[in-house]
Design a protein around this motif. Sequence first.
Motif, PDB file in Angstrom:
ATOM      1  N   ILE A  28     -91.799 -39.184 -24.413  1.00 49.26           N
ATOM      2  CA  ILE A  28     -90.644 -38.318 -24.706  1.00 49.26           C
ATOM      3  C   ILE A  28     -90.835 -36.942 -24.070  1.00 49.26           C
ATOM      4  O   ILE A  28     -89.899 -36.365 -23.497  1.00 49.26           O
ATOM      5  CB  ILE A  28     -90.440 -38.190 -26.225  1.00 49.26           C
ATOM      6  N   ARG A  31     -90.323 -37.172 -20.222  1.00 55.03           N
ATOM      7  CA  ARG A  31     -88.957 -37.527 -19.813  1.00 55.03           C
ATOM      8  C   ARG A  31     -87.918 -36.508 -20.259  1.00 55.03           C
ATOM      9  O   ARG A  31     -87.002 -36.169 -19.502  1.00 55.03           O
ATOM     10  CB  ARG A  31     -88.579 -38.911 -20.370  1.00 55.03           C
ATOM     11  N   GLU A  32     -88.063 -36.012 -21.501  1.00 58.53           N
ATOM     12  CA  GLU A  32     -86.980 -35.256 -22.114  1.00 58.53           C
ATOM     13  C   GLU A  32     -87.261 -33.766 -22.302  1.00 58.53           C
ATOM     14  O   GLU A  32     -86.324 -32.980 -22.399  1.00 58.53           O
ATOM     15  CB  GLU A  32     -86.648 -35.858 -23.494  1.00 58.53           C
ATOM     16  N   ILE A  33     -88.525 -33.379 -22.401  1.00 55.75           N
ATOM     17  CA  ILE A  33     -88.841 -31.993 -22.770  1.00 55.75           C
ATOM     18  C   ILE A  33     -89.293 -31.166 -21.575  1.00 55.75           C
ATOM     19  O   ILE A  33     -88.705 -30.128 -21.262  1.00 55.75           O
ATOM     20  CB  ILE A  33     -89.901 -31.954 -23.894  1.00 55.75           C
ATOM     21  N   ARG A  36     -86.914 -29.778 -18.644  1.00 53.68           N
ATOM     22  CA  ARG A  36     -85.898 -28.787 -18.997  1.00 53.68           C
ATOM     23  C   ARG A  36     -86.481 -27.513 -19.590  1.00 53.68           C
ATOM     24  O   ARG A  36     -85.749 -26.545 -19.822  1.00 53.68           O
ATOM     25  CB  ARG A  36     -84.936 -29.406 -20.023  1.00 53.68           C
ATOM     26  N   GLU A  49     -80.318 -31.200 -29.525  1.00 56.40           N
ATOM     27  CA  GLU A  49     -80.273 -32.653 -29.337  1.00 56.40           C
ATOM     28  C   GLU A  49     -81.668 -33.260 -29.255  1.00 56.40           C
ATOM     29  O   GLU A  49     -81.872 -34.426 -29.604  1.00 56.40           O
ATOM     30  CB  GLU A  49     -79.458 -33.008 -28.094  1.00 56.40           C
ATOM     31  N   LEU A  50     -82.655 -32.464 -28.827  1.00 50.72           N
ATOM     32  CA  LEU A  50     -84.029 -32.978 -28.795  1.00 50.72           C
ATOM     33  C   LEU A  50     -84.538 -33.240 -30.206  1.00 50.72           C
ATOM     34  O   LEU A  50     -85.250 -34.218 -30.445  1.00 50.72           O
ATOM     35  CB  LEU A  50     -84.950 -31.983 -28.081  1.00 50.72           C
ATOM     36  N   LEU A  53     -83.163 -36.442 -31.354  1.00 52.89           N
ATOM     37  CA  LEU A  53     -83.934 -37.528 -30.756  1.00 52.89           C
ATOM     38  C   LEU A  53     -85.266 -37.721 -31.473  1.00 52.89           C
ATOM     39  O   LEU A  53     -85.675 -38.865 -31.766  1.00 52.89           O
ATOM     40  CB  LEU A  53     -84.176 -37.244 -29.272  1.00 52.89           C
ATOM     41  N   SER A  57     -86.559 -40.942 -33.582  1.00 53.64           N
ATOM     42  CA  SER A  57     -87.825 -41.579 -33.188  1.00 53.64           C
ATOM     43  C   SER A  57     -88.861 -41.550 -34.295  1.00 53.64           C
ATOM     44  O   SER A  57     -89.998 -41.995 -34.094  1.00 53.64           O
ATOM     45  CB  SER A  57     -88.381 -40.871 -31.939  1.00 53.64           C
TER      46      SER A  57
END
Length: 390
Positions: A28, A31-33, A36, A49-50, A53, A57
Amino acid sequence: MPDRAPQQVERPLPTEEARELIGLVRDIAEREIVPRAAEEEEAGLFPRELFTLLSESGLLGLPYDGEYGGGDQPYEVYLQVLEELAAARLTVGLGVSVHSLACHALAGYGTKEQLTEQLPAMLGGGLLGAYCLSEPASGSDAASLRTKAVRDGDDWVISGTKAWITHGGVADFYTVLARTGEEGSRGITAFLVPGDAPGLAAAAPEKKMGMKGSPTAQLHFDGVRVSDDRRVGQEGQGFSIALAALDAGRLGIAACAVGVAQAALDTARGYATGREQFGRPIADFQGLRFLIADMATRVEAGRALYLAAARLRDAGRPFSRQAAMAKLFCTDAAMSVTTDAVQVLGGYGYTADFPAERYMREAKVLQIVEGTNQIQRMVIARHLLGPESR
Protein backbone atom coordinates in the motif's frame (compact mmCIF):
# COMPACT_ATOMS: atom_id res chain seq x y z
CA MET A 1 20.32 9.63 -9.18
CA PRO A 2 18.26 7.63 -6.64
CA ASP A 3 16.79 9.62 -3.76
CA ARG A 4 16.00 6.67 -1.56
CA ALA A 5 17.56 3.20 -1.51
CA PRO A 6 15.32 0.19 -0.79
CA GLN A 7 14.76 -0.44 2.90
CA GLN A 8 16.94 -3.04 4.55
CA VAL A 9 14.92 -3.52 7.73
CA GLU A 10 15.04 -6.94 9.33
CA ARG A 11 11.85 -7.04 11.38
CA PRO A 12 11.51 -9.36 14.39
CA LEU A 13 7.93 -10.39 13.62
CA PRO A 14 6.33 -13.04 15.85
CA THR A 15 4.01 -14.77 13.35
CA GLU A 16 3.53 -15.50 9.66
CA GLU A 17 0.35 -13.40 9.83
CA ALA A 18 2.43 -10.45 11.01
CA ARG A 19 4.88 -10.91 8.13
CA GLU A 20 1.99 -10.92 5.66
CA LEU A 21 0.60 -7.81 7.32
CA ILE A 22 3.88 -5.93 6.89
CA GLY A 23 3.93 -7.07 3.26
CA LEU A 24 0.44 -5.62 2.76
CA VAL A 25 1.46 -2.33 4.37
CA ARG A 26 4.58 -2.03 2.21
CA ASP A 27 2.53 -2.71 -0.91
CA ILE A 28 0.00 0.00 0.00
CA ALA A 29 2.82 2.39 0.87
CA GLU A 30 4.65 1.93 -2.41
CA ARG A 31 1.51 2.04 -4.58
CA GLU A 32 -0.68 4.59 -2.83
CA ILE A 33 1.34 6.71 -0.39
CA VAL A 34 4.93 7.33 -1.53
CA PRO A 35 4.18 8.50 -5.11
CA ARG A 36 1.91 11.30 -3.83
CA ALA A 37 3.61 12.22 -0.58
CA ALA A 38 5.92 15.05 -1.62
CA GLU A 39 3.42 16.82 -3.88
CA GLU A 40 0.52 16.57 -1.44
CA GLU A 41 2.60 17.68 1.53
CA GLU A 42 3.82 20.70 -0.38
CA ALA A 43 0.24 21.56 -1.33
CA GLY A 44 -1.06 20.91 2.18
CA LEU A 45 -3.53 18.26 1.00
CA PHE A 46 -4.96 15.86 3.56
CA PRO A 47 -5.25 12.33 2.08
CA ARG A 48 -8.65 11.45 3.55
CA GLU A 49 -9.20 8.68 0.98
CA LEU A 50 -6.01 6.95 2.13
CA PHE A 51 -7.45 6.58 5.62
CA THR A 52 -10.60 5.09 4.10
CA LEU A 53 -8.39 2.61 2.25
CA LEU A 54 -6.47 1.79 5.43
CA SER A 55 -9.74 1.24 7.27
CA GLU A 56 -11.02 -1.07 4.52
CA SER A 57 -7.71 -2.95 4.73
CA GLY A 58 -8.11 -3.46 8.47
CA LEU A 59 -5.22 -1.19 9.42
CA LEU A 60 -7.02 1.34 11.64
CA GLY A 61 -7.88 -1.07 14.45
CA LEU A 62 -4.88 -3.36 14.62
CA PRO A 63 -4.20 -3.40 18.40
CA TYR A 64 -7.86 -3.80 19.37
CA ASP A 65 -10.21 -6.70 20.04
CA GLY A 66 -11.34 -8.65 16.99
CA GLU A 67 -14.79 -9.04 18.53
CA TYR A 68 -15.40 -5.36 17.79
CA GLY A 69 -13.68 -5.14 14.42
CA GLY A 70 -10.08 -4.84 15.60
CA GLY A 71 -7.07 -6.74 14.31
CA ASP A 72 -6.09 -8.61 17.51
CA GLN A 73 -2.46 -7.68 16.87
CA PRO A 74 0.10 -7.21 19.65
CA TYR A 75 1.57 -3.78 20.07
CA GLU A 76 4.97 -4.92 18.81
CA VAL A 77 3.34 -5.65 15.43
CA TYR A 78 1.05 -2.61 15.36
CA LEU A 79 3.98 -0.27 16.04
CA GLN A 80 6.01 -1.73 13.19
CA VAL A 81 3.06 -1.08 10.89
CA LEU A 82 3.09 2.54 12.09
CA GLU A 83 6.82 2.73 11.37
CA GLU A 84 6.30 1.52 7.81
CA LEU A 85 3.50 4.02 7.21
CA ALA A 86 5.49 6.92 8.71
CA ALA A 87 8.49 6.05 6.55
CA ALA A 88 6.22 6.44 3.53
CA ARG A 89 4.56 9.65 4.81
CA LEU A 90 4.44 10.93 8.37
CA THR A 91 0.99 12.48 7.86
CA VAL A 92 -0.35 8.96 7.35
CA GLY A 93 1.65 7.15 10.04
CA LEU A 94 0.98 9.78 12.68
CA GLY A 95 -2.64 9.95 11.58
CA VAL A 96 -3.10 6.23 12.24
CA SER A 97 -1.44 6.65 15.64
CA VAL A 98 -3.79 9.54 16.52
CA HIS A 99 -6.81 7.54 15.39
CA SER A 100 -5.73 4.63 17.59
CA LEU A 101 -5.29 7.07 20.48
CA ALA A 102 -8.82 8.38 19.92
CA CYS A 103 -10.19 4.81 20.11
CA HIS A 104 -8.25 3.95 23.27
CA ALA A 105 -10.66 5.40 25.82
CA LEU A 106 -13.76 3.64 24.53
CA ALA A 107 -11.94 0.36 23.86
CA GLY A 108 -10.46 0.29 27.36
CA TYR A 109 -13.19 1.85 29.50
CA GLY A 110 -16.44 1.63 27.55
CA THR A 111 -19.47 -0.35 28.66
CA LYS A 112 -20.49 -3.49 26.81
CA GLU A 113 -23.26 -1.53 25.12
CA GLN A 114 -20.88 1.23 24.05
CA LEU A 115 -18.37 -1.27 22.69
CA THR A 116 -21.02 -3.08 20.71
CA GLU A 117 -22.72 0.03 19.35
CA GLN A 118 -19.79 2.39 18.76
CA LEU A 119 -16.45 0.63 18.49
CA PRO A 120 -16.86 -1.42 15.27
CA ALA A 121 -17.48 1.70 13.19
CA MET A 122 -14.49 3.41 14.81
CA LEU A 123 -12.12 0.49 14.19
CA GLY A 124 -13.14 -0.62 10.72
CA GLY A 125 -16.10 1.37 9.50
CA GLY A 126 -14.25 4.08 7.62
CA LEU A 127 -14.39 6.62 10.44
CA LEU A 128 -11.43 8.78 11.46
CA GLY A 129 -10.86 9.95 15.02
CA ALA A 130 -9.07 12.72 16.91
CA TYR A 131 -7.98 13.19 20.51
CA CYS A 132 -8.83 16.39 22.40
CA LEU A 133 -6.79 16.98 25.55
CA SER A 134 -4.63 20.09 24.98
CA GLU A 135 -5.99 23.64 25.24
CA PRO A 136 -4.58 27.09 24.43
CA ALA A 137 -3.46 27.57 28.06
CA SER A 138 -3.18 23.90 29.01
CA GLY A 139 -0.53 21.90 27.16
CA SER A 140 1.95 20.02 29.30
CA ASP A 141 -0.12 20.85 32.40
CA ALA A 142 -3.10 18.86 31.17
CA ALA A 143 -4.74 18.67 34.61
CA SER A 144 -5.45 22.40 34.44
CA LEU A 145 -7.76 22.16 31.41
CA ARG A 146 -10.75 24.51 31.36
CA THR A 147 -13.21 23.02 28.86
CA LYS A 148 -16.35 22.23 30.87
CA ALA A 149 -19.09 19.64 30.61
CA VAL A 150 -22.23 20.46 32.63
CA ARG A 151 -24.93 17.88 33.34
CA ASP A 152 -28.36 18.74 31.96
CA GLY A 153 -30.82 15.91 32.58
CA ASP A 154 -29.68 12.90 30.56
CA ASP A 155 -27.25 15.04 28.55
CA TRP A 156 -23.96 16.86 28.99
CA VAL A 157 -23.32 20.32 27.56
CA ILE A 158 -19.69 20.94 26.60
CA SER A 159 -18.18 24.43 26.26
CA GLY A 160 -14.59 25.50 25.74
CA THR A 161 -11.69 25.38 23.30
CA LYS A 162 -9.24 22.62 22.50
CA ALA A 163 -5.94 23.31 20.74
CA TRP A 164 -3.34 21.51 18.63
CA ILE A 165 -5.85 18.87 17.55
CA THR A 166 -4.56 16.59 14.81
CA HIS A 167 -7.44 15.92 12.37
CA GLY A 168 -9.24 18.93 13.83
CA GLY A 169 -12.10 19.76 11.46
CA VAL A 170 -11.86 16.54 9.42
CA ALA A 171 -12.40 13.83 12.06
CA ASP A 172 -15.64 11.89 12.32
CA PHE A 173 -15.41 11.64 16.11
CA TYR A 174 -13.46 13.25 18.93
CA THR A 175 -12.44 11.81 22.28
CA VAL A 176 -12.77 14.89 24.47
CA LEU A 177 -11.50 15.45 28.02
CA ALA A 178 -13.60 18.03 29.87
CA ARG A 179 -13.97 19.28 33.43
CA THR A 180 -17.07 18.00 35.20
CA GLY A 181 -16.05 18.63 38.79
CA GLU A 182 -13.37 20.08 41.05
CA GLU A 183 -10.12 21.67 39.94
CA GLY A 184 -7.19 19.40 39.19
CA SER A 185 -6.95 15.90 37.80
CA ARG A 186 -9.89 14.42 39.74
CA GLY A 187 -12.53 16.60 38.11
CA ILE A 188 -12.04 15.49 34.50
CA THR A 189 -14.28 13.16 32.46
CA ALA A 190 -13.97 11.66 28.96
CA PHE A 191 -16.64 11.98 26.25
CA LEU A 192 -17.06 10.70 22.71
CA VAL A 193 -18.29 13.60 20.55
CA PRO A 194 -19.51 13.19 16.94
CA GLY A 195 -17.65 15.31 14.42
CA ASP A 196 -20.88 16.85 13.15
CA ALA A 197 -22.31 17.74 16.58
CA PRO A 198 -24.16 21.10 16.58
CA GLY A 199 -22.07 23.78 18.25
CA LEU A 200 -18.74 22.16 17.33
CA ALA A 201 -16.56 24.21 14.97
CA ALA A 202 -12.94 24.06 13.86
CA ALA A 203 -10.72 27.09 13.38
CA ALA A 204 -8.50 27.45 10.32
CA PRO A 205 -5.67 24.89 10.39
CA GLU A 206 -2.37 26.01 11.88
CA LYS A 207 0.40 26.91 9.41
CA LYS A 208 3.16 24.51 10.36
CA MET A 209 6.83 23.96 9.57
CA GLY A 210 6.18 20.38 8.50
CA MET A 211 3.35 17.87 8.16
CA LYS A 212 1.48 20.41 6.09
CA GLY A 213 -0.88 17.74 4.82
CA SER A 214 -2.08 16.91 8.34
CA PRO A 215 -4.61 19.47 9.63
CA THR A 216 -3.91 20.75 13.14
CA ALA A 217 -6.56 23.09 14.44
CA GLN A 218 -8.34 24.53 17.44
CA LEU A 219 -11.81 23.16 18.15
CA HIS A 220 -14.51 25.36 19.68
CA PHE A 221 -17.28 23.74 21.72
CA ASP A 222 -20.20 26.14 22.00
CA GLY A 223 -22.80 24.33 24.06
CA VAL A 224 -22.19 20.98 22.36
CA ARG A 225 -24.79 18.56 23.69
CA VAL A 226 -24.05 14.84 24.04
CA SER A 227 -26.09 12.18 25.78
CA ASP A 228 -24.78 10.45 28.89
CA ASP A 229 -24.29 7.24 26.93
CA ARG A 230 -21.40 9.00 25.20
CA ARG A 231 -19.59 9.53 28.49
CA VAL A 232 -16.62 7.13 28.63
CA GLY A 233 -15.74 5.68 32.03
CA GLN A 234 -16.87 7.12 35.33
CA GLU A 235 -17.25 10.80 36.14
CA GLY A 236 -13.88 12.08 37.29
CA GLN A 237 -11.98 9.16 35.71
CA GLY A 238 -10.97 11.08 32.60
CA PHE A 239 -7.47 12.07 33.63
CA SER A 240 -6.39 8.51 34.42
CA ILE A 241 -7.93 7.42 31.10
CA ALA A 242 -5.95 10.16 29.35
CA LEU A 243 -2.67 9.13 30.99
CA ALA A 244 -3.17 5.50 30.01
CA ALA A 245 -3.84 6.55 26.44
CA LEU A 246 -0.76 8.78 26.36
CA ASP A 247 1.53 5.95 27.49
CA ALA A 248 0.37 3.92 24.49
CA GLY A 249 0.39 6.98 22.22
CA ARG A 250 3.99 7.80 23.07
CA LEU A 251 4.99 4.42 21.70
CA GLY A 252 3.16 5.34 18.51
CA ILE A 253 5.15 8.56 18.24
CA ALA A 254 8.37 6.63 18.87
CA ALA A 255 7.57 4.21 16.06
CA CYS A 256 6.70 7.06 13.70
CA ALA A 257 9.99 8.76 14.56
CA VAL A 258 11.94 5.63 13.69
CA GLY A 259 10.03 5.45 10.41
CA VAL A 260 11.01 9.00 9.47
CA ALA A 261 14.61 8.33 10.51
CA GLN A 262 14.67 5.13 8.45
CA ALA A 263 13.38 7.01 5.40
CA ALA A 264 16.09 9.65 5.87
CA LEU A 265 18.74 6.96 6.21
CA ASP A 266 17.50 5.25 3.04
CA THR A 267 17.65 8.57 1.20
CA ALA A 268 21.20 9.25 2.40
CA ARG A 269 22.36 5.77 1.41
CA GLY A 270 20.81 6.04 -2.02
CA TYR A 271 22.43 9.40 -2.64
CA ALA A 272 25.83 8.39 -1.30
CA THR A 273 26.09 5.34 -3.55
CA GLY A 274 24.97 7.24 -6.66
CA ARG A 275 26.81 10.55 -6.24
CA GLU A 276 30.42 10.70 -7.50
CA GLN A 277 33.14 13.16 -6.58
CA PHE A 278 36.85 12.97 -7.37
CA GLY A 279 36.16 10.01 -9.62
CA ARG A 280 34.44 7.72 -7.13
CA PRO A 281 31.18 7.44 -5.15
CA ILE A 282 31.08 9.65 -2.10
CA ALA A 283 30.12 6.50 -0.17
CA ASP A 284 33.82 5.56 -0.41
CA PHE A 285 34.90 8.47 1.79
CA GLN A 286 35.47 7.52 5.41
CA GLY A 287 33.94 10.66 6.91
CA LEU A 288 30.64 10.00 5.18
CA ARG A 289 30.78 6.24 5.85
CA PHE A 290 31.13 6.91 9.58
CA LEU A 291 28.29 9.44 9.48
CA ILE A 292 25.91 6.94 7.87
CA ALA A 293 27.06 4.22 10.28
CA ASP A 294 26.10 6.45 13.20
CA MET A 295 22.74 7.22 11.59
CA ALA A 296 21.98 3.53 11.12
CA THR A 297 22.96 2.77 14.72
CA ARG A 298 20.54 5.39 16.06
CA VAL A 299 17.73 3.97 13.94
CA GLU A 300 18.35 0.41 15.12
CA ALA A 301 18.68 1.49 18.75
CA GLY A 302 15.41 3.41 18.58
CA ARG A 303 13.60 0.47 17.04
CA ALA A 304 14.90 -1.89 19.72
CA LEU A 305 13.83 0.50 22.48
CA TYR A 306 10.24 0.98 21.32
CA LEU A 307 9.84 -2.75 20.68
CA ALA A 308 11.12 -3.58 24.17
CA ALA A 309 8.51 -1.23 25.64
CA ALA A 310 5.81 -2.70 23.39
CA ARG A 311 6.58 -6.21 24.57
CA LEU A 312 6.17 -5.09 28.18
CA ARG A 313 2.76 -3.69 27.28
CA ASP A 314 1.80 -6.88 25.46
CA ALA A 315 2.79 -8.90 28.53
CA GLY A 316 0.56 -6.77 30.75
CA ARG A 317 3.49 -5.30 32.65
CA PRO A 318 4.05 -1.61 33.55
CA PHE A 319 5.63 0.27 30.65
CA SER A 320 5.12 3.97 31.37
CA ARG A 321 8.81 4.68 32.04
CA GLN A 322 9.89 2.72 28.99
CA ALA A 323 7.29 4.49 26.82
CA ALA A 324 8.69 7.86 27.89
CA MET A 325 12.23 6.66 27.21
CA ALA A 326 11.25 5.38 23.78
CA LYS A 327 9.47 8.62 22.86
CA LEU A 328 12.43 10.68 24.08
CA PHE A 329 15.18 8.66 22.43
CA CYS A 330 13.46 7.87 19.14
CA THR A 331 12.36 11.43 18.45
CA ASP A 332 15.76 12.89 19.36
CA ALA A 333 17.34 10.23 17.14
CA ALA A 334 15.01 11.18 14.28
CA MET A 335 16.01 14.82 14.57
CA SER A 336 19.69 13.87 14.51
CA VAL A 337 19.40 11.36 11.66
CA THR A 338 17.33 13.64 9.43
CA THR A 339 19.72 16.53 10.00
CA ASP A 340 22.64 14.28 9.06
CA ALA A 341 20.77 13.13 5.95
CA VAL A 342 20.54 16.73 4.77
CA GLN A 343 24.29 17.05 5.36
CA VAL A 344 25.03 13.90 3.34
CA LEU A 345 23.15 15.36 0.37
CA GLY A 346 24.88 18.72 0.75
CA GLY A 347 23.25 21.47 -1.30
CA TYR A 348 20.74 19.03 -2.74
CA GLY A 349 19.64 18.16 0.79
CA TYR A 350 18.54 21.76 1.30
CA THR A 351 16.27 21.69 -1.73
CA ALA A 352 12.79 20.24 -2.12
CA ASP A 353 14.03 18.12 -5.06
CA PHE A 354 14.92 15.47 -2.47
CA PRO A 355 12.83 14.47 0.56
CA ALA A 356 15.63 14.95 3.13
CA GLU A 357 14.60 18.52 4.02
CA ARG A 358 10.98 17.41 4.51
CA TYR A 359 12.06 14.62 6.84
CA MET A 360 14.07 17.10 8.90
CA ARG A 361 11.11 19.50 9.21
CA GLU A 362 8.79 16.64 10.12
CA ALA A 363 11.14 15.16 12.73
CA LYS A 364 11.00 18.36 14.77
CA VAL A 365 7.31 18.06 15.60
CA LEU A 366 7.83 14.57 17.00
CA GLN A 367 9.96 16.05 19.79
CA ILE A 368 6.95 18.17 20.79
CA VAL A 369 3.71 16.18 20.37
CA GLU A 370 2.18 13.95 23.07
CA GLY A 371 4.39 15.47 25.73
CA THR A 372 7.52 17.43 24.86
CA ASN A 373 10.81 15.65 25.36
CA GLN A 374 11.40 17.80 28.44
CA ILE A 375 8.21 16.31 29.89
CA GLN A 376 9.45 12.82 29.02
CA ARG A 377 12.61 13.49 31.03
CA MET A 378 10.45 14.53 33.98
CA VAL A 379 8.41 11.33 33.69
CA ILE A 380 11.53 9.17 33.54
CA ALA A 381 13.16 10.95 36.47
CA ARG A 382 10.04 10.55 38.62
CA HIS A 383 10.06 6.81 37.99
CA LEU A 384 13.73 6.60 38.94
CA LEU A 385 13.96 9.15 41.75
CA GLY A 386 10.42 9.74 42.97
CA PRO A 387 8.46 13.01 42.78
CA GLU A 388 10.20 16.33 43.19
CA SER A 389 10.30 17.76 46.69
CA ARG A 390 8.38 21.00 47.23
